[in-house]
Design an enzyme around this catalytic site. Structure first.
Site, PDB file in Angstrom:
ATOM      1  CE1 TYR A  49      -4.052   2.020   0.661  1.00  0.00           C
ATOM      2  CE2 TYR A  49      -2.508   3.389   1.886  1.00  0.00           C
ATOM      3  CZ  TYR A  49      -3.735   3.212   1.275  1.00  0.00           C
ATOM      4  OH  TYR A  49      -4.645   4.239   1.258  1.00  0.00           O
ATOM      5  CG  PHE A  53      -1.600   9.073  -4.701  1.00  0.00           C
ATOM      6  CD1 PHE A  53      -1.045   9.453  -5.907  1.00  0.00           C
ATOM      7  CD2 PHE A  53      -0.942   8.102  -3.951  1.00  0.00           C
ATOM      8  CE1 PHE A  53       0.142   8.883  -6.359  1.00  0.00           C
ATOM      9  CE2 PHE A  53       0.243   7.524  -4.396  1.00  0.00           C
ATOM     10  CZ  PHE A  53       0.795   7.924  -5.607  1.00  0.00           C
ATOM     11  CD  GLU A  54      -6.271   3.737  -1.705  1.00  0.00           C
ATOM     12  OE1 GLU A  54      -6.510   3.559  -0.519  1.00  0.00           O
ATOM     13  OE2 GLU A  54      -6.989   3.256  -2.602  1.00  0.00           O
ATOM     14  CB  ILE A  55       0.424   2.994  -6.155  1.00  0.00           C
ATOM     15  CG1 ILE A  55       0.378   4.288  -6.983  1.00  0.00           C
ATOM     16  CG2 ILE A  55       0.960   1.838  -6.991  1.00  0.00           C
ATOM     17  CD1 ILE A  55       1.757   4.777  -7.424  1.00  0.00           C
TER      18      ILE A  55
END
Ligand SMILES: *[C@@H]1O[C@H](CO)[C@@H](O)[C@H](O)[C@H]1NC(C)=O
Ligand SMILES: *[C@@H]1O[C@H](CO)[C@@H](O)[C@H](O)[C@H]1NC(C)=O
Length: 387
Positions: free
Chosen positions: A227, A284-286
């Site tokens: 995460y 925002f997430e990768i």
């Protein structure tokens, strides 16, 4: 020069430009004709009045990139995901354009667009025109989006009215709640997303302020990250009054899911009794969707969903995702992308390091970075990770 002199000059300039305009439009076979030829080639529709779109978008209008190695690049099993509506077209185009410019024109990761109703042809065409990468458009299954029947509508209405009267942001909105629940428990189960492991969440009207000269997906993979975030801040307590209590109950009932060396201490004060409201800003997430699909998160989401807090309160996907990451992952699996310049109104994360900022040709101001804001949890994260 006096006023009279200025008047003469203005009048002369006007006369000269009118002369040129007239002679230009009167030119019978010269420049004017060739310009109208070009215009008629560019214009897809026949008539000026009906702004109909062409049946098929001409291939040769798609952007051409000179990065010849893009097709042979070994991409991660990953996609961008963008939840948006037809009315978000302008902002979505701007986000995708920046993503292409700053990163994806070299890497060509596919995009998945999700909406609770079908995307219009205009939307699909405008988006497809921005990238040579694969683009897919999906409709969200009814039950993944709308308020479940198990929710007591009277109780939910009363809660919305109360929050609305208290001026809590989106407090009166049902669709905002649908979105938070969808992002918490369903986007990774959408048929278009199921085939991927990694995702990068994008929203309309966000900004990517720096060149990203490496692949964050393969970075995550190679460094055992699950995460990631760029901004961390405090949540509005009024949107989650009972969430922490339910989290504690779940954790007590399910000790098998709690990770060793987890990041719970980043959010929990007094040995877990109190939530300090720190969370990762999830627009925002990768991250690795297999984490959201894991037994731990599945059980966690179902437990929370059964409490009804997405509707009786206004639980956000940000605290839900963040608390899960803090409980079920070891702290090394959570990554702060300090080098990705990112803005979601009203906050911007800008790389602190001057060298990174220069190399990335960043368009953000380092002194304005949200990291230093009193509302940011970045200091807490740094201190926590040093321990
Ligand atoms: C990509 O990841 C998904 C989810 O983990 C998996 O089901 C799929 O088989 C993967 N595809 C490839 C080509 O490895
Ligand atoms: C990632 O995890 C694998 C398997 O546990 C391990 O072999 C590898 O060294 C780890 N890599 C890093 C960069 O920590």
């Amino acid at each position: 020069m006096n006023a009279y002199g200025r008047y003469i000059i203005v009048a002369l300039t006007l006369l000269i430009s009118i002369h040129y305009l007239v002679s230009f439009t009167h030119e019978p076979y010269g420049r004017a004709t060739s310009i109208s030829n070009i215009v008629s080639k560019i214009k897809p529709g026949k008539s000026e009045e009906t702004h109909t779109l062409p049946d098929k978008f001409p291939e040769d209008v798609r952007p051409v990139f000179d990065d010849s190695d893009a097709s042979s690049y070994q991409r991660a099993n990953a996609s961008f995901v963008i939840l948006c509506r037809n009315s978000d077209l302008g902002g979505t185009v701007r986000s995708v354009r920046e993503m292409e410019d700053r990163f994806n024109r070299r890497y060509r990761y596919p995009y998945v667009f999700l909406n609770e109703e079908p995307f219009s042809d205009e939307f699909k065409e405008a988006i497809s025109n921005l990238t040579p990468a694969q683009v897919e458009f999906g409709v969200i299954p009814h039950d993944h989006w709308y308020q479940p029947d198990s929710i007591d509508e009277e109780k939910a209405t009363a809660a919305r009215e109360k929050m609305s009267a208290d001026n809590i942001i989106y407090g009166g909105s049902v669709s905002y709640r649908n979105m938070c629940r969808f992002n918490s428990g369903f986007f990774f189960r959408h048929p278009l997303m199921e085939k991927y492991k990694w995702y990068w969440r994008i929203e309309p009207d966000v900004h990517f302020h720096c060149d990203i000269n490496y692949d964050p997906f393969t970075f995550m993979q190679q460094n055992n990250k699950t995460y990631s975030f760029t901004i961390t801040m405090y949540e509005f307590e009024a949107t989650i009054p009972t969430l922490w209590g339910h989290v504690n109950d779940f954790a007590k009932e399910n000790p098998q899911f709690i990770a060793k060396n987890n990041a719970f201490g980043f959010m929990a004060e007094d040995g877990g009794a109190k939530y300090n409201l720190c969370h990762f800003w999830s627009n925002f997430e990768i991250a690795d969707m297999d984490f959201w699909r894991s037994p731990a998160y599945t059980a966690f989401f179902e437990y929370l969903d059964a409490q009804g807090g997405f509707y009786y309160e206004r639980w956000g996907d940000a605290p839900v995702h963040s608390i899960a990451a803090a409980l079920f992952l070891s702290r090394e699996q959570i990554h702060f992308f300090h080098d990705i310049g990112y803005e979601h109104n009203p906050y911007t994360h800008c790389p602190k390091d001057l060298d990174t900022w220069k190399k990335g040709r960043c368009s953000c101001q380092r002194s304005q970075s949200f990291d230093y804001d009193g509302y940011s949890c970045m200091n807490r994260w740094d201190r926590f990770m040093e321990r």
